[in-house]
Enzyme design. Sequence first.
Site, short mmCIF file in Angstrom:
data_model
loop_
_atom_site.label_atom_id
_atom_site.label_comp_id
_atom_site.label_asym_id
_atom_site.label_seq_id
_atom_site.Cartn_x
_atom_site.Cartn_y
_atom_site.Cartn_z
N GLY A 71 0.10 -1.32 -0.16
CA GLY A 71 -0.32 -0.21 0.06
C GLY A 71 0.90 1.19 0.11
N THR A 89 5.43 1.94 5.68
CA THR A 89 3.48 1.48 5.61
C THR A 89 3.14 2.28 7.13
OG1 THR A 89 2.26 0.26 6.85
CG2 THR A 89 4.73 0.03 8.12
N ASP A 132 1.01 1.70 8.65
CA ASP A 132 0.17 1.70 9.68
C ASP A 132 1.64 1.38 10.76
OD1 ASP A 132 -1.80 -0.52 7.42
OD2 ASP A 132 -2.19 0.94 8.91
N MET A 138 -8.02 4.11 9.78
CA MET A 138 -7.35 3.16 9.29
C MET A 138 -6.44 2.56 10.55
SD MET A 138 -6.45 3.98 5.78
CE MET A 138 -7.09 3.39 4.10
N GLY A 139 -6.33 0.93 10.00
CA GLY A 139 -5.43 0.43 11.17
C GLY A 139 -5.83 -1.16 11.01
N ARG A 140 -5.57 -1.57 10.49
CA ARG A 140 -6.18 -3.16 9.88
C ARG A 140 -6.08 -3.84 11.91
NH1 ARG A 140 -6.29 -4.63 5.52
NH2 ARG A 140 -4.86 -4.30 5.16
N GLU A 164 -10.47 1.11 12.20
CA GLU A 164 -11.17 0.21 11.50
C GLU A 164 -11.45 -1.58 12.26
OE1 GLU A 164 -9.99 0.27 7.87
OE2 GLU A 164 -7.85 0.04 7.79
N GLN A 211 -5.89 9.65 4.02
CA GLN A 211 -5.00 9.37 5.84
C GLN A 211 -3.96 8.85 4.74
OE1 GLN A 211 -7.31 6.90 9.09
NE2 GLN A 211 -7.58 6.95 7.48
N ARG A 212 -3.64 8.21 3.97
CA ARG A 212 -2.28 7.61 3.50
C ARG A 212 -1.92 8.69 2.31
NH1 ARG A 212 -3.82 1.83 0.63
NH2 ARG A 212 -4.43 2.60 -1.12
#
Lengths: 403, 403
Positions: A13, A143, A145, A189-191, A245, A297-298
């Site tokens: 990503g 990343t 994340d 975001m943030g799996r 999320e 956000q990214r």
Amino acid sequence: MGQFNAIVGQSGGPTCAINATLSGVIRACLESKKINRLYGMKNGIEGLMKEDIVDLFSFFEDEKSLDALELTPASALGTCRLRLPDIGGDESRYEKIVEVLKKNDIHIFFYIGGNDSMDTVDKLSQYVKKNALDILVIGVPKTIDNDLVVTDHTPGYGSACKYIATTLKEIIRDCAVYTQKAVTIVEIMGRDSGWLTASASLCALDGKGVDLIYFPERAFDDDKFISDVKRVLDDHNDVVVAISEGIRYSDGEYVCHNNSVDVFGNRQLCGSATALASLVKGRLGCKTRAIELNVPQRCASHLCSATDIAESVMIGSHAVKLALEGRSGIVPVFVRQDGEYKIGFSCANAHDIANKVKFIPDNFIGEDECSATEECIKYVLPLIQGERFPEFKNGLPVQLVIK
Amino acid sequence: MGQFNAIVGQSGGPTCAINATLSGVIRACLESKKINRLYGMKNGIEGLMKEDIVDLFSFFEDEKSLDALELTPASALGTCRLRLPDIGGDESRYEKIVEVLKKNDIHIFFYIGGNDSMDTVDKLSQYVKKNALDILVIGVPKTIDNDLVVTDHTPGYGSACKYIATTLKEIIRDCAVYTQKAVTIVEIMGRDSGWLTASASLCALDGKGVDLIYFPERAFDDDKFISDVKRVLDDHNDVVVAISEGIRYSDGEYVCHNNSVDVFGNRQLCGSATALASLVKGRLGCKTRAIELNVPQRCASHLCSATDIAESVMIGSHAVKLALEGRSGIVPVFVRQDGEYKIGFSCANAHDIANKVKFIPDNFIGEDECSATEECIKYVLPLIQGERFPEFKNGLPVQLVIK
């Protein structure tokens, strides 16, 4: 070491800083005078296998173009999510990659990506070693994340945090104008990990902060959530909630409605804020609003963290330094000094980073499980320092596109 | 005209520029030396009726605080959505308002707001005229929607456009990194008019633009939409679509469907972008993404248009000029000169602006009904020119809050 060629690619990503890292690789290769040509692979190893490569030295001939590259979001070389199979199985992809590298006299392979991409670095470096090939394979972390192990933080994380915290502050102002009770839920975001959600803690440093913060590292509970919201509503009418999320119930189910999977088996999440807004409206009857910050956000390069961009350039250059020392199968990482914030570098084996996920420490989450601690703020704050705006032309940011 | 007091309030939905207009009012009142005190009403006429007012001259004593105010989003004085009843009916609200004004020796009433707020200005000015009261009532325009009649454009619109177009350019970069077919649908604010959606036309000025643009002034059709998307996919895989949140089918139904009823019987309204993403995924089978820009479109003060902010300050000052000329029931408006962009001022009766909506001209929409024209670009482009960033402290924008 004589004159030879190198190649760099981007994978996974995109972020706001992935091109700053690319710039760092280009700069260090140019300055070393030991590299004859630096190629870029289009769309990672997918493009490499088709020999879809570009000559980067001739593309980036001046400072201005590298500056523009550093503040352009999203992988300028394109990306892919292709995984290499385990060594010892079908090795045709490895053979194809090596064939292209040999054909172009390439002896150093740089790959900028996250934990899935480090798997590629690990496997490819094992393959070249097994076959005694004269090729060095270096990973460069990336990343938003921030979930890579070993490294203190990741390139791209600081800018995403700056964007999220800024946007939350602005949303808080927007919510404050009304007199009626209203609960606004903002999805970040943030799996699986709460690193990005942690940036919500920064708003309270100056003025009204986010009222409630929910991390994916803690099981979510609807009743507790409603109780938390009620408690805040008893104090003031404009309630702002930040959620990851990836929040899940204790049975493991995500708090959202739709999901699908990508080729890495990662679930595509959406809708947690919408789901919780319905819950609040149903149980408490007040006005609600769901805001999903989503892709911006990214890729919000108009608001980068100068610290993040500078560090991202540096880590790209550091990867070149490691390659010129003859290292392979490794990844430069950030090391944070104690005391006043200062960044240093070390390196790790790609094998130790690949496929692993780092969660936020327990001491970042308040005991009430709906807030962040001082330790959390202390960790994130230095990473968002400084502003570096892109050049604007005709009212819009200038972007560098590699055709 | 001797020494007397004035009051200013904000009303309706907030914008990035509503505080710049407030600053313009404050500055002009200070400079005129004819106003003894300038009050601010908290939460519009709702707060005024409770005598919830603040002394603005003592709050804003220096340039730095006015600067910070100009770049703080969302109504610093709070807002309300209260409408006044027609004259001749229940006049208790009018009586209450006048009572508070008289008590505080206030002879000028400024109200910063959109077309609903101009209704308040119109009615209140009629009331004071009918009762031969020594009170002047001036409206000052505001809205990101740009849907006020008479005025060339509205304060707040240019900054929202700059934010939308910038964010779209960044999303376009993000979409361009992948090789697989994917359709990304971005939902832009604007319930009935396509002014904000028009800003999507600007991306194409430098690099890849938005592929398809759908305005609410044209009936939406699913089959045509799918056909448009297919046509673009035949050319390239990364399709970016901009839609207004207010697009409707020819029968008048909005293109956002209720996909479920929750346990409380509340319909879950998902956005138009989500609805269309499902449609594309179902009909074409490719990857889709729905992005709702949401509230940040109206409060992203970290990325204002310098032109918008400067004009918003000027129009606030112009309102004071009109008041000092003894005018009432009126609203200053922007007039655009022909040729090179230059703004001028005129004024209109609040009555002619109140409750009316301005739609985009036909010549802004391409004949294919999924694009924008040169006229559209020519209209919007000057309004996004120039950058004026807020002061940052500790990595986040400084905001001015009136307690």
